[in-house]
Design a protein around this motif. Structure first.
Motif, PDB file in Angstrom:
ATOM      1  N   PRO B 427      38.481  -8.130  39.320  1.00 41.65           N
ATOM      2  CA  PRO B 427      38.655  -7.845  40.740  1.00 41.65           C
ATOM      3  C   PRO B 427      40.111  -7.937  41.123  1.00 41.65           C
ATOM      4  O   PRO B 427      40.862  -8.732  40.549  1.00 41.65           O
ATOM      5  CB  PRO B 427      37.858  -8.953  41.433  1.00 41.65           C
ATOM      6  CG  PRO B 427      37.538  -9.948  40.400  1.00 41.65           C
ATOM      7  CD  PRO B 427      37.732  -9.345  39.059  1.00 41.65           C
ATOM      8  N   THR B 429      42.924  -9.241  43.398  1.00 40.72           N
ATOM      9  CA  THR B 429      42.998 -10.425  44.240  1.00 40.72           C
ATOM     10  C   THR B 429      43.599 -10.061  45.582  1.00 40.72           C
ATOM     11  O   THR B 429      44.705  -9.541  45.649  1.00 40.72           O
ATOM     12  CB  THR B 429      43.850 -11.506  43.572  1.00 40.72           C
ATOM     13  OG1 THR B 429      43.332 -11.711  42.269  1.00 40.72           O
ATOM     14  CG2 THR B 429      43.765 -12.799  44.343  1.00 40.72           C
ATOM     15  N   ARG B 439      34.155  -9.279  48.842  1.00 47.66           N
ATOM     16  CA  ARG B 439      33.653  -9.685  47.551  1.00 47.66           C
ATOM     17  C   ARG B 439      32.840 -10.959  47.679  1.00 47.66           C
ATOM     18  O   ARG B 439      32.489 -11.587  46.703  1.00 47.66           O
ATOM     19  CB  ARG B 439      34.781  -9.967  46.561  1.00 47.66           C
ATOM     20  CG  ARG B 439      35.920  -9.032  46.568  1.00 47.66           C
ATOM     21  CD  ARG B 439      36.709  -9.201  45.293  1.00 47.66           C
ATOM     22  NE  ARG B 439      35.840  -9.660  44.220  1.00 47.66           N
ATOM     23  CZ  ARG B 439      35.966 -10.839  43.673  1.00 47.66           C
ATOM     24  NH1 ARG B 439      36.854 -11.691  44.084  1.00 47.66           N
ATOM     25  NH2 ARG B 439      35.161 -11.177  42.711  1.00 47.66           N
ATOM     26  N   GLY B 440      32.624 -11.400  48.894  1.00 41.77           N
ATOM     27  CA  GLY B 440      31.857 -12.609  49.074  1.00 41.77           C
ATOM     28  C   GLY B 440      32.654 -13.842  48.719  1.00 41.77           C
ATOM     29  O   GLY B 440      32.120 -14.849  48.307  1.00 41.77           O
ATOM     30  N   THR B 441      33.957 -13.746  48.822  1.00 42.70           N
ATOM     31  CA  THR B 441      34.775 -14.901  48.511  1.00 42.70           C
ATOM     32  C   THR B 441      35.315 -15.483  49.810  1.00 42.70           C
ATOM     33  O   THR B 441      35.891 -14.779  50.612  1.00 42.70           O
ATOM     34  CB  THR B 441      35.960 -14.484  47.627  1.00 42.70           C
ATOM     35  OG1 THR B 441      35.442 -13.750  46.533  1.00 42.70           O
ATOM     36  CG2 THR B 441      36.700 -15.689  47.109  1.00 42.70           C
ATOM     37  N   MET B 444      39.353 -20.906  51.545  1.00 41.96           N
ATOM     38  CA  MET B 444      39.285 -22.272  52.043  1.00 41.96           C
ATOM     39  C   MET B 444      40.627 -22.937  51.834  1.00 41.96           C
ATOM     40  O   MET B 444      41.384 -22.597  50.939  1.00 41.96           O
ATOM     41  CB  MET B 444      38.211 -23.055  51.298  1.00 41.96           C
ATOM     42  CG  MET B 444      36.835 -22.483  51.502  1.00 41.96           C
ATOM     43  SD  MET B 444      35.615 -23.458  50.663  1.00 41.96           S
ATOM     44  CE  MET B 444      35.678 -24.948  51.602  1.00 41.96           C
ATOM     45  N   SER B 445      40.890 -23.935  52.655  1.00 41.22           N
ATOM     46  CA  SER B 445      42.196 -24.581  52.577  1.00 41.22           C
ATOM     47  C   SER B 445      42.416 -25.221  51.206  1.00 41.22           C
ATOM     48  O   SER B 445      43.537 -25.344  50.735  1.00 41.22           O
ATOM     49  CB  SER B 445      42.297 -25.642  53.661  1.00 41.22           C
ATOM     50  OG  SER B 445      41.204 -26.524  53.535  1.00 41.22           O
ATOM     51  N   SER B 446      41.331 -25.610  50.561  1.00 37.69           N
ATOM     52  CA  SER B 446      41.494 -26.321  49.294  1.00 37.69           C
ATOM     53  C   SER B 446      41.634 -25.395  48.092  1.00 37.69           C
ATOM     54  O   SER B 446      41.845 -25.841  46.979  1.00 37.69           O
ATOM     55  CB  SER B 446      40.293 -27.244  49.085  1.00 37.69           C
ATOM     56  OG  SER B 446      39.123 -26.501  49.257  1.00 37.69           O
ATOM     57  N   VAL B 447      41.507 -24.104  48.346  1.00 35.04           N
ATOM     58  CA  VAL B 447      41.593 -23.174  47.220  1.00 35.04           C
ATOM     59  C   VAL B 447      43.047 -23.017  46.788  1.00 35.04           C
ATOM     60  O   VAL B 447      43.935 -22.848  47.596  1.00 35.04           O
ATOM     61  CB  VAL B 447      41.030 -21.792  47.623  1.00 35.04           C
ATOM     62  CG1 VAL B 447      41.180 -20.811  46.479  1.00 35.04           C
ATOM     63  CG2 VAL B 447      39.580 -21.928  48.014  1.00 35.04           C
ATOM     64  N   LYS B 448      43.237 -23.110  45.499  1.00 34.55           N
ATOM     65  CA  LYS B 448      44.591 -22.892  44.985  1.00 34.55           C
ATOM     66  C   LYS B 448      44.896 -21.400  44.997  1.00 34.55           C
ATOM     67  O   LYS B 448      43.997 -20.590  44.833  1.00 34.55           O
ATOM     68  CB  LYS B 448      44.677 -23.368  43.535  1.00 34.55           C
ATOM     69  CG  LYS B 448      44.582 -24.846  43.360  1.00 34.55           C
ATOM     70  CD  LYS B 448      44.755 -25.122  41.872  1.00 34.55           C
ATOM     71  CE  LYS B 448      44.148 -26.450  41.503  1.00 34.55           C
ATOM     72  NZ  LYS B 448      44.003 -26.575  40.069  1.00 34.55           N
ATOM     73  N   VAL B 450      45.586 -17.972  43.521  1.00 35.70           N
ATOM     74  CA  VAL B 450      45.159 -17.507  42.212  1.00 35.70           C
ATOM     75  C   VAL B 450      45.859 -16.214  41.842  1.00 35.70           C
ATOM     76  O   VAL B 450      46.236 -15.426  42.694  1.00 35.70           O
ATOM     77  CB  VAL B 450      43.627 -17.285  42.173  1.00 35.70           C
ATOM     78  CG1 VAL B 450      42.926 -18.609  42.252  1.00 35.70           C
ATOM     79  CG2 VAL B 450      43.206 -16.383  43.310  1.00 35.70           C
ATOM     80  N   LYS B 451      45.999 -16.041  40.561  1.00 36.17           N
ATOM     81  CA  LYS B 451      46.645 -14.828  40.072  1.00 36.17           C
ATOM     82  C   LYS B 451      45.693 -14.113  39.139  1.00 36.17           C
ATOM     83  O   LYS B 451      45.009 -14.764  38.355  1.00 36.17           O
ATOM     84  CB  LYS B 451      47.886 -15.190  39.246  1.00 36.17           C
ATOM     85  CG  LYS B 451      49.059 -15.648  40.074  1.00 36.17           C
ATOM     86  CD  LYS B 451      50.174 -16.071  39.135  1.00 36.17           C
ATOM     87  CE  LYS B 451      50.477 -17.534  39.307  1.00 36.17           C
ATOM     88  NZ  LYS B 451      51.186 -18.158  38.229  1.00 36.17           N
ATOM     89  N   VAL B 453      44.588 -12.414  35.837  1.00 35.10           N
ATOM     90  CA  VAL B 453      45.000 -12.750  34.483  1.00 35.10           C
ATOM     91  C   VAL B 453      46.131 -11.857  33.992  1.00 35.10           C
ATOM     92  O   VAL B 453      47.141 -12.309  33.493  1.00 35.10           O
ATOM     93  CB  VAL B 453      43.785 -12.611  33.539  1.00 35.10           C
ATOM     94  CG1 VAL B 453      44.209 -12.773  32.106  1.00 35.10           C
ATOM     95  CG2 VAL B 453      42.745 -13.649  33.918  1.00 35.10           C
TER      96      VAL B 453
END
Lengths: 286, 463
Positions: B427, B429, B439-441, B444-448, B450-451, B453
């Motif tokens: 997917p 990002t 995408r149903g994601t 949240m504040s706690s999410v790092k 992401v990159k 791959v």
């Protein structure tokens, strides 16, 4: 005169029961200021093996329950957590510090995560499955099914939210779980097991083991009756070694690096521990 | 003699694939990628007779099968995935899904060109480039395919074919500049590959061994079932990972089924793979023949009753007569291990529950068959079988639109259909409040942060 409070004994949650480790071991858990809070059971290799047996036995019933039913049970977990919100906030706050507000936000996030996943139970198969237009007189359908027994290593922080974020998506499709919560902050997870025990979650569907994942995870990684390994929270462990060990039985794995699909709430987390089954059936030629 | 690619060759192939990925293929529109794949499909159709003959010469499979099964499916696979190239937004990963990069693909000897198609078509349509290694004993059609790639005028480096044995495959799979590994072959090698990619960011799909159960209930349409059983295990000399190698027959019809089977097997023609009347061709290699013979001997030693078609085997080459074992127990080696040859192990059951338990009593989970006239029973049994492909009142059907792949130790990931496409995409990002929700994601504040791959690998290379 002030009343003398009654401290709780924190135990393992294994096959629907609260038990001490068969090894008799326990370890000290301290709060954010280093002050003693409780002795919790320290799960042994044998406890982990028994948890796998319980999870395997529970798999047929849980995966065979209707999707609507699984969704209701997951929603029930949210209801009961909401009822004990203050307790979870207090436990998370004592464990992690960082202010009551942050703790409350984490607990609310955890509760809402159950609600979010509860709604997926009777929908994810419609999104992930489909009919296939094959050439020939066949009815052909692909549907997702649960992978089986999932072993989960939750992260240190956020200790409650990370555990919920890993086990809820695994449960949606009908997997059963053996989970290690944060070793340093296991109390909110162990209180969560009290919620699970009273939320119509059948025994053995979730097993929560406090203790040292570094010590026990290798046994789960190599266990032939574990189908999948969620290493999202295993950053501090030698997770490459675990992954290599899991390769012997070709387990499905979520590695700790937070890939895009490994966000806290995502359909991908549900699908990571599902298998696509494709069924062909002949049609008579009329 | 066929070249054996060494480390330098593998490096060169991966570098070519990387260059093609970054400069051409990942920048091409989906429509144009699709057009290249359509070209390949057409060229395969045009040269299908030549390819079929080469396949039978090389592999030993009957020309009837390479001509009527393998080659039509090879072309169909490219046609099917060609059409996906400009429709990836609908694959189920949200808008604008991204390719993975350079894919390393290692394929087996049982369906050489078909396995090549299963690997290359979805990889290319998704925008990846490919380094593919065919099996050591069946490289011919892959090399002919390279010629087709030239005729289709594909940009250089998009498809690279390297030949060689296990060492070459190991070098390719372990190459640090590979983003994705796809393997079809034995479970032993599959494990080795899963270990090798541990700790890397390589994505992996594995299509491994099987010990498929073919369950025949007493109300089954027996004439069809006999044909299905024969096709299930003797198609391609049993060199089929999803073969129905364990026949589970309901007790009451056991003797009848065995008698009919023996009669039918006696009419099969074994011999010259290039004779269009041949039903059973040659065993692919001396090594494979030795394995089939060893397991068959083990079957006899463990007390199962062996029956082989009393036919004359050609004096030259590797041959094994269609064979069935009766009186097989679940603990016998011939009921547990993949023989990968024309050997059928027959077990019995009384109830559907027993059939299901026996069918699932294996670390594999690739395929299964169910024969019954009762639809409700078929659906109930299909629900409980732990296998990726279930054939009801048929067996060994394949189609580019239909996902194929295993449960448990038969591997992970799917090939074929929309699901097969997902093995070669990630997917995109999204950040902020944009298309994340699609995408149903939930952010949240706690999410790092992401990159994807592939992008992080690029960054690592530049650093």
């Amino acid at each position: 005169m002030s009343r003398l409070m009654i401290p709780k004994t924190y135990k393992l949650y294994l096959n629907g029961a609260f038990v001490r480790s068969e090894s008799g071991r326990s370890y000290k858990v301290s709060d954010d200021n280093g002050i003693f809070v409780a002795n919790v059971a320290m799960a042994s290799r044998k406890d982990a093996r028994e948890a796998v047996v319980a999870a395997r036995v529970a798999f047929a019933g849980w995966s065979g329950a209707s999707a609507y039913n699984r969704g209701q049970v997951l929603y029930r977990i949210a209801e009961l957590m909401e009822g004990r919100r203050e307790q979870f906030v207090e436990e998370v706050y004592r464990a992690e510090g960082g202010g009551k507000e942050a703790a409350a936000s984490q607990v609310e996030g955890a509760i809402d995560t159950w609600v979010w996943y509860a709604g997926w139970a009777d929908k994810y198969a419609q999104v992930a499955g489909n009919a296939n237009p094959v050439s020939g007189p066949y009815f052909n359908l692909s549907v997702p099914e649960p992978t089986g027994v999932v072993a989960t290593i939750a992260g240190r922080r956020p200790c409650l939210l990370s555990l919920v974020s890993l086990i809820a998506p695994a449960l949606v499709s009908g997997n059963t779980v053996v989970a290690f919560p944060s070793q340093a902050h296991p109390l909110p997870a162990l209180s969560l097991s009290e919620v699970l025990a009273t939320s119509d979650v059948p025994k053995g569907v979730v097993n929560i083991l406090s203790g040292s994942p570094a010590e026990i995870a290798p046994w789960l990684a190599s266990h032939a009756d574990v189908n999948a390994l969620d290493l999202t929270g295993a950053e501090d462990l030698n997770w490459i070694e675990l992954q290599m060990s899991a390769a012997e039985t070709l387990k499905r794995i979520i590695p700790p690096e937070t890939a895009a699909w490994a966000a806290w709430r995502s359909l991908d987390r549900i699908l990571a521990f599902t298998e696509i089954k494709t069924i062909w059936h002949t049609k008579s030629v009329i | 003699m066929i070249a054996c690619a060494d480390e330098k060759d593998v490096d060169a192939a991966v570098a070519a694939a990387r260059r093609a990925y970054e400069t051409v293929w990942s920048k091409l529109s989906g429509t144009d990628r699709g057009k290249y794949l359509f070209r390949i499909a057409r060229l395969i159709q045009e040269r299908s007779r030549e390819l079929a003959v080469a396949e039978s010469l090389d592999n030993g499979k009957p020309i009837k099968e390479s001509r009527d099964v393998d080659l039509p499916l090879v072309a169909a696979w490219f046609f099917y995935y060609a059409g996906w190239a400009d429709k990836l937004d609908h694959a189920g990963l949200g808008l604008d899904p991204q390719p993975l990069g350079v894919t390393a693909q290692v394929i087996p000897w049982n369906f050489p060109l078909l396995m090549l198609a299963w690997k290359i078509a979805p990889a290319l349509t998704a925008g990846n480039t490919v380094v593919l290694k065919p099996a050591e004993s069946t490289s011919l059609t892959a090399l002919l395919f390279a010629e087709i790639v030239q005729q289709a005028d594909l940009p250089p480096g998009v498809i690279n074919i390297i030949t060689g044995g296990g060492d070459t495959g190991r070098l390719l799979v372990q190459h640090p500049d590979v983003n994705k590994v796809a393997f079809t072959g034995s479970t032993v090698v599959g494990r080795e590959i899963a270990r090798a990619v541990a700790g890397t960011q390589k994505k992996l799909t594995l299509e491994l061994g099987g010990k498929g159960a073919n369950i025949v209930f007493d109300d089954a349409p027996l004439d069809q079932a006999i044909e299905g059983i024969v096709n299930g295990i003797f198609f391609n000399q049993g060199h089929v990972c999803c073969a129905g190698s364990r026949l589970l027959v309901q007790e009451g019809i056991h003797d009848d089924v065995i008698e009919r089977l023996k009669h039918r097997l006696s009419t099969l023609r074994l011999g010259d793979p290039l004779d269009k009347n041949t039903d059973i061709g040659a065993i692919n290699s001396a090594k494979q023949l030795a394995r089939i013979e060893a397991l068959s001997s083990a079957g006899e030693a463990e007390g199962a009753v062996r029956w082989s078609v009393p036919c004359r085997l050609p004096p030259k080459g590797y041959w094994f007569p269609p064979t069935l074992f009766t009186g097989v127990s679940t603990h016998h080696a011939i009921a547990r291990e993949e023989i990968f040859g024309p050997v059928l192990s027959v077990l019995t059951f009384r109830t559907p529950e027993e059939a299901i338990a026996k069918a699932n009593n294996t670390p594999y989970g690739l395929s299964a068959g169910i024969w019954s006239d009762k639809g409700s029973r078929i659906l109930a049994v299909a629900d409980k079988l732990r296998a990726g492909v279930i054939w009801a009142n048929t067996f060994n059907r394949f189609d580019p639109a239909s996902p194929f792949g295993g449960y448990k130790e038969s591997g992970y990931g799917r090939e074929g259909g929309r699901h097969g496409l997902l093995a070669y995409l990630q997917p995109r990002t999204w950040t902020g409040d944009g298309p994340v929700g699609q995408r149903g994601t939930v952010k949240m504040s706690s999410v790092k942060p992401v990159k994807p791959v592939e992008r992080s690998r690029k960054a690592a290379r530049k650093a």
